[in-house]
Enzyme design. Structure first.
Site, PDB file in Angstrom:
ATOM      1  N   PRO A  89      11.053 -20.818 -13.646  1.00 56.05           N
ATOM      2  CA  PRO A  89      12.486 -20.665 -13.421  1.00 56.05           C
ATOM      3  C   PRO A  89      13.174 -19.802 -14.471  1.00 56.05           C
ATOM      4  CG  PRO A  89      12.031 -22.821 -14.333  1.00 56.05           C
ATOM      5  CD  PRO A  89      10.696 -22.193 -14.048  1.00 56.05           C
ATOM      6  N   CYS A  90      14.263 -19.175 -14.076  1.00 56.67           N
ATOM      7  CA  CYS A  90      15.086 -18.409 -15.011  1.00 56.67           C
ATOM      8  C   CYS A  90      15.952 -19.398 -15.783  1.00 56.67           C
ATOM      9  CB  CYS A  90      15.966 -17.415 -14.263  1.00 56.67           C
ATOM     10  SG  CYS A  90      16.959 -16.356 -15.335  1.00 56.67           S
TER      11      CYS A  90
END
Length: 407
Positions: free
Chosen positions: A86-87
């Site tokens: 995930p960012c």
């Protein structure tokens, strides 16, 4: 060189499916999939149903546990490390114990990838993330990707990256994602790229250029990483383009003119004679769908009392058959603006997508997630997944690269 893979943040197995479709001998030695806070690990269980479990070097099973608790040295060796992480906020600080150590924010999963690389030293890595990774955070643009590049450079890797719209390269979904290819500088591939110009690498001979062909590159901008990762976190700012290359701390980035391929249109993936429950029959709900998809100008007041008008344009309602699907989110099928609504090819009535249609948007086999999980979770898992054919494209090029490495 053995064709072995370790798959982190595996979801329901998109990377593995993409490589196994090559039928070129890739084998997964270990995987990890854990959804924080979830009582039932639906994605992990779906993965195991298709592929079975993976033992670590101690003969133990830890694939469905928090990766942070895994002793990375116990992960089986592998040639390729992959993962869709995930960012997040990648800011770091020095540890109290050592000025040489660094400490990322708790729960940030990039550090688990870094720890795995340190422990296992894979020759090659492929990672997937959202396209905004290159620009985040808004107050220090490019810092987060700069931290990732700094980590890889420190560990003696060079990196190629591309932001890819899957529909541009023949898929059924307009889904933009950042793909990152990192390779050890002492591999045959790494050595062969040392004297190649950035323009030639980005346009012709690099892995990304071969997997996602282009006709030309625009003006290449150059930059340089800050050697210290903590200083990178504190001070680094850079305008990363959608294509780029980093080697020995030097950054080369640009925009590219892509060679577009014929996409799969949304109408081609739609089923006929679907269950009645997918149709929008209630007039009140239809009115909500119409409102959510329409243009809006809404007066609002911020926390500090500032008044402004929130505006958004309309979304096609229903979604047109003659275009690829829009980006699918984990909220797909719920009553919200981003959910696809289509005219059924059988009776023309409006409905949401089926789980099989969601799987087709991502390039999975029909009923891939039909493993006992609730229907809502099938959509959630597909919203989290990657577009499988994009992995196969990169895998074809990686086959050529690995075949040239020493045995």
């Amino acid at each position: 060189m053995k064709k072995t893979i370790c798959e982190l943040f595996a979801g329901v197995g998109g990377f593995r499916v993409g490589f196994e479709r090559l039928n070129s001998g890739w084998k997964t030695t270990w995987f990890s999939q854990w959804e924080p806070g979830a009582k039932t690990q639906w994605a992990h269980d779906c993965y195991v149903q298709h592929f079975g479990e993976s033992e670590d070097l101690k003969g133990e099973i830890h694939t469905g546990e928090d990766i942070a608790s895994m002793i990375k040295e116990d992960i089986p060796d592998h040639t390729l490390l992959v993962g869709g992480f995930p960012c997040q906020d990648y800011s770091v600080a020095h540890t109290l114990a050592s000025s040489k150590g660094i400490e990322g924010k708790k729960g940030v999963l990039w550090w688990q990838i870094r720890d795995t690389i340190i422990a296992k030293q894979p020759p090659f890595c492929i990672f997937e993330n959202v396209d905004r990774l290159l620009k985040s955070p808004a107050k220090q643009r490019g810092r987060d990707f700069g931290v990732i590049l700094s980590c890889l450079s420190e560990l003696d890797y060079s990196v190629e990256w591309r932001v890819v719209n899957a529909a541009t390269y023949g898929a059924a979904q307009r889904r933009r994602r950042t793909f990152i290819f990192a390779y050890k500088n002492d591999t045959s591939y790494g050595m062969s790229m040392k004297d190649v110009s950035a323009e030639k690498l980005l346009k012709e001979v690099g892995m990304m250029a071969k997997a996602f062909p282009i006709s030309d590159v625009e003006t290449i901008r150059e930059g340089e990483l800050i050697a210290d990762i903590v200083k990178t976190s504190d001070k680094f700012v850079f305008d990363f383009g959608p294509a780029g290359y980093m080697t020995s701390g030097k950054i080369f980035t640009t925009k590219v003119d892509e060679l577009e391929e014929e996409p799969i249109l949304l109408g081609k993936i739609l089923q006929r004679n679907v269950d009645d429950s997918f149709f929008i029959k209630d007039e009140t709900r239809m009115a909500k769908w119409t409102y959510l998809k329409g243009a809006k100008k809404i007066p609002r007041t911020s926390a500090n009392g500032h008044q402004y008008v929130f505006s958004e344009g309309p979304i096609a309602f229903p979604d047109p058959w003659d275009r690829p699907g829009r980006t699918m989110l984990t909220s797909e099928s719920t009553l919200n603006r981003s959910t696809h609504v289509v005219a059924d090819p059988g009776n023309g009535k409006l409905r949401i997508l089926t789980p099989i249609e969601a799987e087709r948007l991502q390039g999975f086999d029909d009923d891939w997630t039909n493993s006992g999980m609730p229907q809502r979770m099938r959509f959630f898992c597909m919203g989290n997944a990657l577009v499988v054919p994009m992995i196969t494209r990169m895998g074809k090029v990686l086959d050529e690269i690995v075949d040239k490495e020493p045995k």
